[in-house]
Design a protein around this motif. Structure first.
Motif, mmCIF file in Angstrom:
data_model
loop_
_atom_site.group_PDB
_atom_site.id
_atom_site.type_symbol
_atom_site.label_atom_id
_atom_site.label_comp_id
_atom_site.label_asym_id
_atom_site.label_seq_id
_atom_site.Cartn_x
_atom_site.Cartn_y
_atom_site.Cartn_z
ATOM 1 N N ASN A 190 -0.679 3.848 -8.955
ATOM 2 C CA ASN A 190 0.059 4.632 -8.827
ATOM 3 C C ASN A 190 0.926 4.908 -10.036
ATOM 4 O O ASN A 190 1.703 4.168 -10.366
ATOM 5 C CB ASN A 190 1.059 4.558 -7.585
ATOM 6 C CG ASN A 190 1.925 5.668 -7.245
ATOM 7 O OD1 ASN A 190 1.608 6.887 -7.527
ATOM 8 N ND2 ASN A 190 3.368 5.436 -6.832
ATOM 9 N N GLU A 191 0.445 6.007 -10.682
ATOM 10 C CA GLU A 191 1.230 6.211 -12.061
ATOM 11 C C GLU A 191 2.534 7.005 -11.861
ATOM 12 O O GLU A 191 3.189 7.008 -13.056
ATOM 13 C CB GLU A 191 0.193 7.201 -12.743
ATOM 14 C CG GLU A 191 -1.178 6.699 -13.083
ATOM 15 C CD GLU A 191 -1.258 5.339 -13.955
ATOM 16 O OE1 GLU A 191 -0.291 4.980 -14.504
ATOM 17 O OE2 GLU A 191 -2.389 4.864 -14.014
ATOM 18 N N ASN A 192 3.037 7.444 -10.630
ATOM 19 C CA ASN A 192 4.313 8.113 -10.794
ATOM 20 C C ASN A 192 5.431 7.251 -10.838
ATOM 21 O O ASN A 192 5.478 5.831 -10.453
ATOM 22 C CB ASN A 192 4.424 8.864 -9.258
ATOM 23 C CG ASN A 192 3.297 9.906 -9.172
ATOM 24 O OD1 ASN A 192 2.608 10.450 -9.978
ATOM 25 N ND2 ASN A 192 2.662 10.305 -8.025
ATOM 26 N N ASP A 199 1.200 0.081 -6.614
ATOM 27 C CA ASP A 199 2.186 0.222 -7.880
ATOM 28 C C ASP A 199 1.161 -0.239 -8.957
ATOM 29 O O ASP A 199 0.670 -1.443 -8.956
ATOM 30 C CB ASP A 199 3.402 -0.737 -7.770
ATOM 31 C CG ASP A 199 4.214 -0.665 -8.702
ATOM 32 O OD1 ASP A 199 4.100 -0.154 -9.691
ATOM 33 O OD2 ASP A 199 5.418 -1.011 -8.574
ATOM 34 N N ALA A 200 1.307 0.664 -10.105
ATOM 35 C CA ALA A 200 0.598 0.267 -11.307
ATOM 36 C C ALA A 200 0.948 -0.928 -12.028
ATOM 37 O O ALA A 200 0.179 -1.241 -12.959
ATOM 38 C CB ALA A 200 0.540 1.773 -12.204
ATOM 39 N N VAL A 206 0.901 -1.164 -0.035
ATOM 40 C CA VAL A 206 0.063 0.160 0.066
ATOM 41 C C VAL A 206 0.832 1.251 0.022
ATOM 42 O O VAL A 206 1.560 1.388 1.070
ATOM 43 C CB VAL A 206 -0.884 -0.048 1.276
ATOM 44 C CG1 VAL A 206 -1.649 1.254 1.256
ATOM 45 C CG2 VAL A 206 -1.896 -0.996 1.257
ATOM 46 N N ILE A 207 0.742 2.002 -1.088
ATOM 47 C CA ILE A 207 1.664 3.188 -1.007
ATOM 48 C C ILE A 207 0.986 4.333 -0.560
ATOM 49 O O ILE A 207 1.675 5.169 0.273
ATOM 50 C CB ILE A 207 1.940 3.528 -2.660
ATOM 51 C CG1 ILE A 207 2.761 2.544 -3.291
ATOM 52 C CG2 ILE A 207 2.621 4.867 -2.621
ATOM 53 C CD1 ILE A 207 2.835 2.545 -4.872
ATOM 54 N N ASP A 208 -0.339 4.442 -0.529
ATOM 55 C CA ASP A 208 -1.266 5.515 -0.138
ATOM 56 C C ASP A 208 -2.569 5.302 0.131
ATOM 57 O O ASP A 208 -2.945 4.213 -0.638
ATOM 58 C CB ASP A 208 -0.868 6.881 -0.793
ATOM 59 C CG ASP A 208 -1.015 8.145 -0.040
ATOM 60 O OD1 ASP A 208 -1.657 8.150 1.007
ATOM 61 O OD2 ASP A 208 -1.060 9.392 -0.313
ATOM 62 N N THR A 209 -3.348 6.190 0.863
ATOM 63 C CA THR A 209 -4.835 6.117 0.606
ATOM 64 C C THR A 209 -5.451 7.257 0.140
ATOM 65 O O THR A 209 -4.971 8.292 0.520
ATOM 66 C CB THR A 209 -5.395 5.706 1.886
ATOM 67 O OG1 THR A 209 -4.928 6.770 3.183
ATOM 68 C CG2 THR A 209 -4.814 4.416 2.591
#
Length: 290
Positions: free
Chosen positions: A288-290, A252-253, A228-231
């Protein structure tokens, strides 16, 4: 002891206490010439029926989910709270009406020993309020909190009765109606408490946003879960003693659908383990596209 068992035990405590006090107040008011005490007895009698409703609501709202109620039966609890408020408003109206009628009629002074009865009642009802409210907070039960406010309103009506009887006894003839004015004041306080009980139950039914602290806890726990990167969005609605959550989690995308699915399940299981009051948890995965 589970939250449900704890809440039910607190309700039985209210039932037994209210039954004993209704009888005590009624007898003391009748033989002690105090309508304020009789008004108190009327409220305690309605409290008995209200506690029965709370007991029913607690048991019904904790029935497991079924085909017709996939989110369980928790919404029964605020509905029961509305009925409890109805009992409070009814008792306040009866007390106010009878008080106004009695103010216009000459009657005997209250007996001084009724102050001793009231002193004991005040202490007991304040203790009951604190005990039941503590259980209401621990179990997240709106109907149990409403039941606790019944005890507090009962304590205040008893304080009003104590003041009214004291004035009547202290100043003697011509001040007999002080007892009735005290009961009238108490009815106003009961109506005010009715609003305080009704408002949060209405918010629960309408899915009002009231849970910023819980959202903060959910985000904090989520960030500890691997993957989990963020919510992002987090919506909460309360039903009975449980909180249902819709949460958007960023991952992660470039991972596979199965990996995203596994992270969602891990996140859901972790949240329900770390925050036991959560019910259904729906996780929506965002890339997450970054």
């Amino acid at each position: 002891m589970s939250h449900q068992e704890s809440a039910i035990k607190a309700t039985y405590f209210s039932l037994i206490g209210n039954a004993g006090l209704a009888l005590t107040k009624g007898l003391a008011g009748f033989f002690g010439n105090s309508y304020a005490l009789i008004a108190d007895a009327i409220e305690s009698t309605t409290d008995i029926f209200a506690s029965f409703l709370v007991l029913f609501g607690l048991k019904y709202s904790n029935k497991p989910a079924d085909e017709n109620h996939p989110y369980g039966h928790g919404r029964a609890e605020p509905l029961i709270t509305f009925i409890v408020v109805g009992f409070l408003i009814t008792s306040a109206t009866i007390i106010a009406y009878e008080s106004i009628m009695n103010i216009q009629k000459p009657h005997d002074l209250p007996k001084s020993w009724t102050l001793i009865v009231l002193g004991i009642i005040i202490i007991w009802k304040e203790y009951s309020f604190r005990k039941v409210m503590q259980k209401g907070i621990e179990t997240n039960s709106s109907s149990l909190k409403a039941d606790a406010w019944h005890h507090r309103s009962d304590a205040v009506t008893s304080v009003a009765a104590f003041v009214g009887i004291s004035i009547a006894i202290l100043f003697g003839k011509g001040y007999e109606s002080a007892d009735d004015w005290a009961a009238l004041f108490a009815s106003g306080f009961i109506l005010y408490n009715s609003y305080l009980i009704f408002r949060p139950a209405l918010g629960e039914i309408m899915d009002e946003h009231l849970y910023d602290d819980l959202i903060s806890d959910i985000r904090q726990v989520s960030h500890k879960v691997d993957g989990v990167i963020d919510t992002e969005k987090c919506f909460i609605r309360k039903a009975g003693m449980k909180y249902h959550v819709d949460l958007h989690a960023t991952v992660d995308a470039n991972i596979t659908v199965k990996e995203g699915h596994d992270i969602a399940h891990l996140l859901k299981d972790t949240l329900r383990k770390e925050i036991p009051q959560l019910g259904h948890v729906l996780i929506h995965i965002e890339p997450n596209e970054n």
